[in-house]
Design a protein around this motif. Structure first.
Motif, PDB file in Angstrom:
ATOM      1  N   SER A   1      12.924  51.429  46.178  1.00  0.00           N
ATOM      2  CA  SER A   1      12.260  51.258  47.480  1.00  0.00           C
ATOM      3  C   SER A   1      13.205  51.514  48.641  1.00  0.00           C
ATOM      4  O   SER A   1      12.769  51.838  49.740  1.00  0.00           O
ATOM      5  CB  SER A   1      11.736  49.831  47.647  1.00  0.00           C
ATOM      6  N   GLN A   2      14.500  51.304  48.385  1.00  0.00           N
ATOM      7  CA  GLN A   2      15.454  51.380  49.502  1.00  0.00           C
ATOM      8  C   GLN A   2      16.187  52.701  49.604  1.00  0.00           C
ATOM      9  O   GLN A   2      16.935  52.911  50.550  1.00  0.00           O
ATOM     10  CB  GLN A   2      16.472  50.239  49.379  1.00  0.00           C
ATOM     11  N   ARG A   3      15.988  53.615  48.645  1.00  0.00           N
ATOM     12  CA  ARG A   3      16.727  54.877  48.742  1.00  0.00           C
ATOM     13  C   ARG A   3      16.193  55.664  49.942  1.00  0.00           C
ATOM     14  O   ARG A   3      14.996  55.603  50.266  1.00  0.00           O
ATOM     15  CB  ARG A   3      16.592  55.681  47.443  1.00  0.00           C
TER      16      ARG A   3
ATOM     17  N   PRO B   1      11.470  57.312  49.106  1.00  0.00           N
ATOM     18  CA  PRO B   1      11.457  55.979  48.500  1.00  0.00           C
ATOM     19  C   PRO B   1      10.074  55.598  47.966  1.00  0.00           C
ATOM     20  O   PRO B   1       9.072  56.184  48.378  1.00  0.00           O
ATOM     21  CB  PRO B   1      11.834  55.058  49.668  1.00  0.00           C
TER      22      PRO B   1
ATOM     23  N   LEU C   1      13.925  47.481  43.797  1.00  0.00           N
ATOM     24  CA  LEU C   1      14.619  47.375  45.081  1.00  0.00           C
ATOM     25  C   LEU C   1      15.350  48.678  45.357  1.00  0.00           C
ATOM     26  O   LEU C   1      15.254  49.254  46.441  1.00  0.00           O
ATOM     27  CB  LEU C   1      15.603  46.203  45.024  1.00  0.00           C
ATOM     28  N   GLN C   2      16.048  49.184  44.330  1.00  0.00           N
ATOM     29  CA  GLN C   2      16.788  50.440  44.486  1.00  0.00           C
ATOM     30  C   GLN C   2      15.829  51.601  44.784  1.00  0.00           C
ATOM     31  O   GLN C   2      16.069  52.423  45.663  1.00  0.00           O
ATOM     32  CB  GLN C   2      17.586  50.710  43.206  1.00  0.00           C
TER      33      GLN C   2
END
Ligand code: DC
Length: 227
Positions: free
Chosen positions: A187-189, A193, A184-185
């Motif tokens: 993919s969301q940066r 990403p 999640l981290q």
């Protein structure tokens, strides 16, 4: 200058089987393997040892720009990650450094500092690079792009088995949760990403074993080379 041999970019989340598949694919093709995650892990390890916070982008950037990271060939397995000419391959595979690598990889300063090295390692082609942003940022012109995925549960459990095989005792549910949180981290940066390139071919390893996935990937590469 056009490369005489292709760059194969393999991206995807943790536990999809990237390292295993990329390694076996590189062997089958006779290509060099570059595990770019090992570089981010090396930065996290060096930062932890230097007492630099994983939140401090500018200091992490400076550390990365001056860090002597390189890969050494290894007859018995994947290339070894060397920091200051010392083999740190085992030290970068702990759950703490997995989380740390994801943390440091959020910073543009760190990503920029590793970009040149990754491009240099792949510039001659005949290489399989695996990571999160190879097909989107590092080699957007890669001849072959594969996005390797699997369900969240399969990925978490695969990582747990891997840890156990190396003698790391981890809680199963916690490992599944940690892998999901890291993806999640990643993919969301905002910077580079984890996401599939628009022209990537997707291979899902939820229901097939990794040897079958490697065969699929080899067929994809050979079809591209023949076209
Ligand atoms: O592939 P890996 O699990 O060893 O990667 C560790 C972390 O490094 C991952 O959670 C995100 C980061 N990473 C990245 O941001 N970009 C890459 N090309 C490779 C890894």
């Amino acid at each position: 200058m056009k490369r005489s041999r292709p760059v194969v970019a393999i991206d995807g989340p943790a536990g999809a089987g990237k390292s295993t598949c990329a390694g076996r694919l590189a062997n089958r093709l006779g290509y060099v393997l570059v595990d770019t995650g090992a570089l981010y892990r090396g930065v996290a390890l060096a930062a932890a040892e230097a007492g630099i916070s994983f939140d401090d982008g500018p200091r992490l950037g400076e550390l990365t720009r001056n860090l002597p990271l390189r890969f050494a060939p290894n007859a018995d397995g994947p290339p070894k990650l060397m920091i200051n000419d010392i083999d740190r391959s085992a030290d970068i595979r702990t759950p703490e450094i997995s989380k740390g690598a994801s943390d440091v990889s959020k910073h543009a300063e760190v990503r920029d500092a590793l970009l040149g090295l990754q491009r240099k390692l792949g510039e001659d082609g005949g290489v399989v690079l695996e990571g999160r942003d190879i097909g989107t940022v590092v080699f957007p012109d890669a001849e072959v792009k594969i996005f390797l995925t699997a369900s969240e549960k399969v990925r978490g459990e695969r990582r747990w088995h891997e840890l156990r095989a190396r003698g790391v005792l981890a809680d199963r549910d916690q490992t599944v949760a940690e892998v999901a949180a890291r993806d999640l981290q990643d993919s969301q940066r905002p910077v580079a990403p984890l996401k599939p390139a628009s022209d990537a071919i997707h291979v899902d390893t939820s229901e097939i074993d990794l040897e079958a996935a490697v065969s699929q990937m080899e067929s994809i590469v050979r079809a591209k080379l023949a076209s």
